[in-house]
Design a protein around this motif. Structure first.
Motif, PDB file in Angstrom:
ATOM      1  N   THR A 101       0.840  -1.208   0.000  1.00  0.00           N
ATOM      2  CA  THR A 101       0.000   0.000   0.000  1.00  0.00           C
ATOM      3  C   THR A 101       0.865   1.245   0.000  1.00  0.00           C
ATOM      4  N   GLN A 102       1.930   1.236   0.783  1.00  0.00           N
ATOM      5  CA  GLN A 102       2.824   2.404   0.834  1.00  0.00           C
ATOM      6  C   GLN A 102       3.519   2.620  -0.510  1.00  0.00           C
ATOM      7  N   GLN A 103       3.974   1.549  -1.156  1.00  0.00           N
ATOM      8  CA  GLN A 103       4.618   1.682  -2.462  1.00  0.00           C
ATOM      9  C   GLN A 103       3.631   2.225  -3.493  1.00  0.00           C
ATOM     10  N   GLN A 104       2.395   1.747  -3.478  1.00  0.00           N
ATOM     11  CA  GLN A 104       1.383   2.249  -4.395  1.00  0.00           C
ATOM     12  C   GLN A 104       1.141   3.738  -4.194  1.00  0.00           C
ATOM     13  N   HIS A 105       1.089   4.148  -2.932  1.00  0.00           N
ATOM     14  CA  HIS A 105       0.891   5.568  -2.609  1.00  0.00           C
ATOM     15  C   HIS A 105       2.063   6.402  -3.139  1.00  0.00           C
ATOM     16  N   LEU A 106       3.291   5.941  -2.922  1.00  0.00           N
ATOM     17  CA  LEU A 106       4.465   6.679  -3.377  1.00  0.00           C
ATOM     18  C   LEU A 106       4.540   6.734  -4.903  1.00  0.00           C
ATOM     19  N   LEU A 107       4.196   5.643  -5.575  1.00  0.00           N
ATOM     20  CA  LEU A 107       4.216   5.616  -7.041  1.00  0.00           C
ATOM     21  C   LEU A 107       3.139   6.498  -7.654  1.00  0.00           C
ATOM     22  N   ALA A 108       2.017   6.656  -6.970  1.00  0.00           N
ATOM     23  CA  ALA A 108       0.913   7.471  -7.480  1.00  0.00           C
ATOM     24  C   ALA A 108       1.081   8.959  -7.187  1.00  0.00           C
ATOM     25  N   GLY A 145      18.852  10.112 -14.769  1.00  0.00           N
ATOM     26  CA  GLY A 145      18.966   8.718 -14.373  1.00  0.00           C
ATOM     27  C   GLY A 145      19.289   8.522 -12.907  1.00  0.00           C
ATOM     28  N   TRP A 146      20.194   9.330 -12.352  1.00  0.00           N
ATOM     29  CA  TRP A 146      20.584   9.165 -10.950  1.00  0.00           C
ATOM     30  C   TRP A 146      19.388   9.392 -10.032  1.00  0.00           C
ATOM     31  N   HIS A 147      18.506  10.321 -10.435  1.00  0.00           N
ATOM     32  CA  HIS A 147      17.332  10.610  -9.608  1.00  0.00           C
ATOM     33  C   HIS A 147      16.338   9.442  -9.657  1.00  0.00           C
ATOM     34  N   VAL A 148      16.134   8.877 -10.826  1.00  0.00           N
ATOM     35  CA  VAL A 148      15.226   7.742 -10.969  1.00  0.00           C
ATOM     36  C   VAL A 148      15.722   6.563 -10.129  1.00  0.00           C
ATOM     37  N   ILE A 149      17.027   6.302 -10.163  1.00  0.00           N
ATOM     38  CA  ILE A 149      17.610   5.219  -9.363  1.00  0.00           C
ATOM     39  C   ILE A 149      17.426   5.484  -7.872  1.00  0.00           C
ATOM     40  N   ALA A 150      17.651   6.726  -7.454  1.00  0.00           N
ATOM     41  CA  ALA A 150      17.487   7.075  -6.036  1.00  0.00           C
ATOM     42  C   ALA A 150      16.031   6.892  -5.593  1.00  0.00           C
ATOM     43  N   GLU A 151      15.082   7.250  -6.446  1.00  0.00           N
ATOM     44  CA  GLU A 151      13.665   7.081  -6.113  1.00  0.00           C
ATOM     45  C   GLU A 151      13.287   5.604  -6.051  1.00  0.00           C
ATOM     46  N   ALA A 152      13.792   4.804  -6.985  1.00  0.00           N
ATOM     47  CA  ALA A 152      13.510   3.363  -6.954  1.00  0.00           C
ATOM     48  C   ALA A 152      14.066   2.739  -5.677  1.00  0.00           C
ATOM     49  N   ASN A 153      15.260   3.147  -5.279  1.00  0.00           N
ATOM     50  CA  ASN A 153      15.836   2.644  -4.028  1.00  0.00           C
ATOM     51  C   ASN A 153      15.006   3.079  -2.822  1.00  0.00           C
ATOM     52  N   ARG A 154      14.508   4.309  -2.857  1.00  0.00           N
ATOM     53  CA  ARG A 154      13.704   4.826  -1.747  1.00  0.00           C
ATOM     54  C   ARG A 154      12.385   4.066  -1.636  1.00  0.00           C
ATOM     55  N   ILE A 155      11.754   3.791  -2.770  1.00  0.00           N
ATOM     56  CA  ILE A 155      10.435   3.166  -2.764  1.00  0.00           C
ATOM     57  C   ILE A 155      10.508   1.653  -2.566  1.00  0.00           C
ATOM     58  N   PHE A 156      11.457   0.997  -3.246  1.00  0.00           N
ATOM     59  CA  PHE A 156      11.511  -0.466  -3.235  1.00  0.00           C
ATOM     60  C   PHE A 156      12.626  -1.046  -2.375  1.00  0.00           C
ATOM     61  N   GLY A 157      13.525  -0.175  -1.906  1.00  0.00           N
ATOM     62  CA  GLY A 157      14.659  -0.641  -1.116  1.00  0.00           C
ATOM     63  C   GLY A 157      15.838  -0.976  -2.016  1.00  0.00           C
TER      64      GLY A 157
END
Length: 58
Positions: A4-11, A34-46
């Motif tokens: 639920t938290q990941q869905q909220h962050l992705l939306a 690209g560096w920002h997208v990677i940082a966000e993926a790490n933040r959201i998915f670990g």
């Protein structure tokens, strides 16, 4: 699949401060670095909780 938290962050809307712009061939393009997208993926998915695949390179 996603928590639920990941869905909220992705939306959530993008922070416009992270959107970059460039002009090419009389057209304007917006993109995320690209560096920002990677940082966000790490933040959201670990760290190591996601993967990517290059489908096509032009």
């Amino acid at each position: 699949m996603f928590s639920t938290q990941q869905q909220h962050l992705l939306a959530a809307p993008l922070d416009r401060a992270n959107v970059q712009y460039r002009n090419q061939s009389n057209r304007s393009f917006s993109y995320l670095e690209g560096w920002h997208v990677i940082a966000e993926a790490n933040r959201i998915f670990g760290f190591d909780g996601w993967q990517r695949e290059t489908i096509e390179l032009k």
